[in-house]
Design an enzyme around this catalytic site. Structure first.
Site, mmCIF file in Angstrom:
data_model
loop_
_atom_site.group_PDB
_atom_site.id
_atom_site.type_symbol
_atom_site.label_atom_id
_atom_site.label_comp_id
_atom_site.label_asym_id
_atom_site.label_seq_id
_atom_site.Cartn_x
_atom_site.Cartn_y
_atom_site.Cartn_z
ATOM 1 C CE LYS A 1 -3.801 -2.415 2.392
ATOM 2 N NZ LYS A 1 -4.762 -2.340 3.521
ATOM 3 C CE1 TYR B 1 -9.464 -3.228 0.720
ATOM 4 C CE2 TYR B 1 -8.590 -1.237 -0.292
ATOM 5 C CZ TYR B 1 -8.400 -2.408 0.428
ATOM 6 O OH TYR B 1 -7.131 -2.744 0.853
ATOM 7 C CG PHE C 1 -12.971 1.634 7.681
ATOM 8 C CD1 PHE C 1 -12.503 1.136 6.459
ATOM 9 C CD2 PHE C 1 -13.629 0.770 8.533
ATOM 10 C CE1 PHE C 1 -12.700 -0.191 6.099
ATOM 11 C CE2 PHE C 1 -13.828 -0.579 8.172
ATOM 12 C CZ PHE C 1 -13.367 -1.050 6.952
ATOM 13 N NE ARG D 1 -6.246 -12.377 5.380
ATOM 14 C CZ ARG D 1 -6.969 -11.265 5.484
ATOM 15 N NH1 ARG D 1 -6.825 -10.289 4.582
ATOM 16 N NH2 ARG D 1 -7.833 -11.110 6.456
ATOM 17 C CB THR E 1 -6.670 -5.661 10.209
ATOM 18 O OG1 THR E 1 -7.241 -6.823 9.600
ATOM 19 C CG2 THR E 1 -7.048 -4.433 9.409
ATOM 20 C CG ASN F 1 -3.283 -2.484 6.946
ATOM 21 O OD1 ASN F 1 -3.132 -2.021 5.825
ATOM 22 N ND2 ASN F 1 -4.352 -3.177 7.295
ATOM 23 C CG HIS G 1 -5.027 -6.492 -0.018
ATOM 24 N ND1 HIS G 1 -6.217 -6.515 0.671
ATOM 25 C CD2 HIS G 1 -5.172 -7.345 -1.062
ATOM 26 C CE1 HIS G 1 -7.056 -7.344 0.045
ATOM 27 N NE2 HIS G 1 -6.446 -7.850 -1.006
ATOM 28 C CD GLU H 1 -8.710 -9.261 -3.187
ATOM 29 O OE1 GLU H 1 -7.538 -9.660 -2.984
ATOM 30 O OE2 GLU H 1 -9.488 -8.925 -2.271
HETATM 31 P P1 ATP Z 1 -6.811 -6.192 3.534
HETATM 32 O O1 ATP Z 1 -8.158 -6.578 2.945
HETATM 33 O O2 ATP Z 1 -6.326 -4.844 3.091
HETATM 34 O O3 ATP Z 1 -5.761 -7.262 3.431
HETATM 35 P P2 ATP Z 1 -7.882 -6.861 6.079
HETATM 36 O O4 ATP Z 1 -8.601 -7.981 5.443
HETATM 37 O O5 ATP Z 1 -6.976 -7.158 7.206
HETATM 38 O O6 ATP Z 1 -7.012 -6.029 5.085
HETATM 39 P P3 ATP Z 1 -10.370 -5.384 5.966
HETATM 40 O O7 ATP Z 1 -11.270 -5.528 7.110
HETATM 41 O O8 ATP Z 1 -10.672 -6.086 4.673
HETATM 42 O O9 ATP Z 1 -8.894 -5.744 6.489
HETATM 43 O O10 ATP Z 1 -10.203 -3.827 5.686
HETATM 44 C C1 ATP Z 1 -9.590 -3.371 4.510
HETATM 45 C C2 ATP Z 1 -8.622 -2.253 4.853
HETATM 46 O O11 ATP Z 1 -9.363 -1.130 5.365
HETATM 47 C C3 ATP Z 1 -7.643 -2.579 5.988
HETATM 48 O O12 ATP Z 1 -6.514 -3.286 5.533
HETATM 49 C C4 ATP Z 1 -7.294 -1.204 6.504
HETATM 50 O O13 ATP Z 1 -6.359 -0.528 5.656
HETATM 51 C C5 ATP Z 1 -8.633 -0.478 6.403
HETATM 52 N N1 ATP Z 1 -9.419 -0.584 7.639
HETATM 53 C C6 ATP Z 1 -10.082 -1.682 8.099
HETATM 54 N N2 ATP Z 1 -10.729 -1.422 9.244
HETATM 55 C C7 ATP Z 1 -10.480 -0.117 9.527
HETATM 56 C C8 ATP Z 1 -10.879 0.767 10.574
HETATM 57 N N3 ATP Z 1 -11.686 0.368 11.567
HETATM 58 N N4 ATP Z 1 -10.422 2.036 10.528
HETATM 59 C C9 ATP Z 1 -9.626 2.470 9.527
HETATM 60 N N5 ATP Z 1 -9.231 1.689 8.502
HETATM 61 C C10 ATP Z 1 -9.636 0.417 8.500
#
Ligand code: ATP
Length: 140
Positions: free
Chosen positions: A9, A49, A57, A85, A91, A115, A118, A129
């Site tokens: 990212k 997304y 968020f 993962r 996350t 973070n 992805h 994806e």
């Molecule tokens: P990714 O899909 O990016 O691998 P993930 O599966 O761990 O991450 P998701 O729940 O799918 O997390 O959320 C997608 C992305 O949105 C997260 O990686 C993070 O960058 C952001 N995100 C998720 N939850 C929050 C939150 N509560 N506040 C701010 N940003 C968030």
């Protein structure tokens, strides 16, 4: 072998973590079979997304993901989806630093939003994806 989609990212690219993340990937028995660096636009991030469109968020996520270039890769190995993962950790990078100190998010992530990486979360998401970025010329 299984394929998964990995994204470094904007905070990861901007923080110069691309080489160390790629070394971690290759040192964990993944092959990187496709790779591109690009600047995502708002519509691409909203579509990628889409499942999070109703979350509080979401607008911050779109702003973050369009804030600079990303590196998008297809990783391949046995059990690639779950293994990537596991390698990236939880996350929230602040939690990763405590519970998974050797994870990618622990060393390059900043917080819950920023973070740094992805990873696809299921075979269905991985297929969607990968085709989103690499098998459809109109989506990226
Ligand atoms: P990714 O899909 O990016 O691998 P993930 O599966 O761990 O991450 P998701 O729940 O799918 O997390 O959320 C997608 C992305 O949105 C997260 O990686 C993070 O960058 C952001 N995100 C998720 N939850 C929050 C939150 N509560 N506040 C701010 N940003 C968030």
């Amino acid at each position: 072998k299984e394929k998964t989609l990995a994204i470094i990212k904007p905070d990861g690219v901007n923080g110069n973590y691309v080489d160390v993340i790629k070394k971690t990937i290759l040192g964990s028995s993944f092959s990187i079979t496709q790779e591109m660096q690009l600047q995502l636009n708002v519509n691409t991030v909203k579509s990628f997304y889409a499942e999070h469109a109703s979350k509080s968020f979401f607008s911050g996520l779109v702003q973050y993901m369009t804030s600079g270039p990303v590196v998008i890769m297809v990783l391949e190995k046995e059990n690639a989806i779950a293994d990537w993962r596991a390698l990236i950790g939880p996350t929230d990078a602040n939690i990763a630093k405590v519970t998974h100190p050797k994870s990618v998010r622990a060393f390059c992530g900043l917080d819950l939003q920023r973070n740094c990486v992805h990873g696809s979360d299921s075979p269905q998401s991985a297929a969607r994806e990968i085709s989103f970025f690499f098998e459809k010329s109109s989506s990226a």
